[in-house]
Write an enzyme that holds these catalytic residues in place. Structure first.
Site, mmCIF file in Angstrom:
data_model
loop_
_atom_site.group_PDB
_atom_site.id
_atom_site.type_symbol
_atom_site.label_atom_id
_atom_site.label_comp_id
_atom_site.label_asym_id
_atom_site.label_seq_id
_atom_site.Cartn_x
_atom_site.Cartn_y
_atom_site.Cartn_z
ATOM 1 N N TRP A 146 0.840 -1.216 0.000
ATOM 2 C CA TRP A 146 0.000 0.000 0.000
ATOM 3 C C TRP A 146 0.863 1.249 0.000
ATOM 4 C CZ3 TRP A 146 -4.224 -1.312 -1.951
ATOM 5 C CH2 TRP A 146 -4.874 -2.503 -1.594
ATOM 6 N N ASP A 153 -1.666 6.594 6.292
ATOM 7 C CA ASP A 153 -2.763 5.700 5.910
ATOM 8 C C ASP A 153 -2.938 4.734 7.084
ATOM 9 O OD1 ASP A 153 -4.332 3.622 4.957
ATOM 10 O OD2 ASP A 153 -3.106 3.211 3.186
ATOM 11 N N LYS A 162 -11.828 -2.081 6.776
ATOM 12 C CA LYS A 162 -10.982 -3.001 7.529
ATOM 13 C C LYS A 162 -11.476 -3.091 8.973
ATOM 14 C CE LYS A 162 -8.729 -3.220 3.766
ATOM 15 N NZ LYS A 162 -7.549 -2.540 3.293
#
Ligand SMILES: *Cc1c(COP(=O)(O)O)cnc(C)c1O
Length: 360
Positions: free
Chosen positions: A101, A171, A195
């Site tokens: 990511w 993030d 998530k």
């Protein structure tokens, strides 16, 4: 009705209490004769839902007044572009590469300016967090970027990098609301909620107000300009109404559970059960160095790909779902977010013990 133990990395398990409440309110939300899915985002009822969600989140995270809370769409991935578009005044930013990511965010930033790799743990398949105490950060960098919890590799920054005074952007998709954070240490905290917080379709961005300006890169789409969203309290266009409503319920659930300090304790307890087992097992091994282990995502392997698949298959048959590791890593991964009960982890470990004994 039967529910499995869902170890998915995302979209992931949600609190049963929240799902039940949402089911009860499905046909008729608080006497208004319709579902939250069916109502105008400009209605008074929805206005209360989004305002209350924001107030509860501010309360939970202790968000300072000089930060805006935005409910956005486009996934965490869209923020990979929105961040440089809004923040790259000098067209230069530093990235710490700790997994897929972060790598994707880094690649996206390169489309808009000079993105500098400050550190990376690619040399050991992202199994650790690099030393970030003295990075080559320069004053002309607009921000330093991290992916705080690496969903795929199972590492977590236990300490924030020393950014030498440069703004930090994080993030936090897979560790959102898993423990208390000091919001004031960040310029932007953002995460996709699927998530640990809610259904896919909502991204929450917590942004220090001085960063919300008209001074964005030329060509920045109206929708991606933080100022557009902030000026309109996340209602510039139709927001992901139903998702925001569920997030709001999760915030209430978290408050009822005792808040983020209590969640942290619970998460530590749960993770310890699994890591302690992995540390003494002869068959299953964790893939991350102990000091950087995530409380949320726990990757592990047997060292034998066939045995891994056998385990995943038999675990599924026993009611433990989504234990297959990310396609880029292989092996297994158990995501044990806030809503995974301790009992789920205990039962998984009991199953792993049985599997190990049966497959010696
Ligand atoms: C899942 C994930 C993403 C991608 O989220 P999308 O909402 O699918 O764009 C980004 N960062 C992290 C840390 C993630 O876990």
């Amino acid at each position: 009705m039967s529910r499995v133990y869902n170890f998915s990395a995302g979209p992931a398990v949600l609190p049963e209490e929240v799902l039940r409440e949402a089911a009860e309110e499905m046909m008729d939300y608080k006497g208004c004769g319709m579902s939250v899915m069916e109502m105008s985002h400009r209605s008074k009822v929805f206005d209360e839902i989004i305002k209350e969600a924001e107030a509860d989140l501010r309360d939970l995270m202790n968000i300072p007044d000089n930060y805006k809370v935005l409910f956005l769409q486009g996934g965490a991935s869209q923020q990979f572009a929105a961040v440089p578009m809004n923040l790259m005044k000098n067209k230069k930013a530093g990235y710490i590469i700790t997994g897929q990511w972060a790598k994707k965010a880094f690649a996206e930033a390169k489309l808009y300016g000079e993105a500098v790799e400050l550190a990376s743990s690619a040399d050991k398949t992202f199994s650790y967090i690099p030393d970030c105490s003295d990075l080559a950060i320069t004053d002309d960098m607009d921000y330093v970027y991290i992916c705080e919890n690496n969903t795929i590799y199972g590492t977590k920054f236990k300490e924030l990098p020393n950014t030498k005074g440069v703004d930090l952007v994080a993030d936090v998709s897979s560790c959102f609301l898993s423990e208390p954070v000091d919001v004031s240490k960040y310029a932007i905290i953002y995460g996709g909620v699927q998530k640990n917080v809610g259904p896919a379709g909502v991204v929450i961005a917590i942004i220090r107000e001085d960063l919300i300006t008209d001074d964005v890169l030329p060509g920045t789409p109206t929708m991606l300009k933080y100022k557009t969203q902030a000026d309109n309290d996340s209602l510039y266009n139709t927001p992901p109404c139903y998702g925001i409503y569920i997030c709001g319920k999760v915030f209430k659930w978290l408050k009822k559970m005792g808040g983020l300090e209590v969640m942290k304790q619970k998460n530590e307890e749960k993770a310890k059960i699994l890591y302690d087992f992995l540390d003494q097992s002869e068959m299953f091994k964790g893939t991350v160095v102990p000091e950087d282990r995530s409380l949320m995502n726990v990757p592990f392997v047997t060292g034998d790909a066939d045995l891994d698949s056998k385990f995943v298959k038999e675990a599924k048959a026993a009611g433990f779902e989504n234990l297959k590791g990310h396609r880029s890593v292989g092996g297994m991964r158990a995501s044990i977010y806030n809503a995974m009960p301790k009992e789920g982890v205990e039962k998984l470990v009991a199953f792993m013990k049985e599997f190990e004994a049966a497959n010696k």
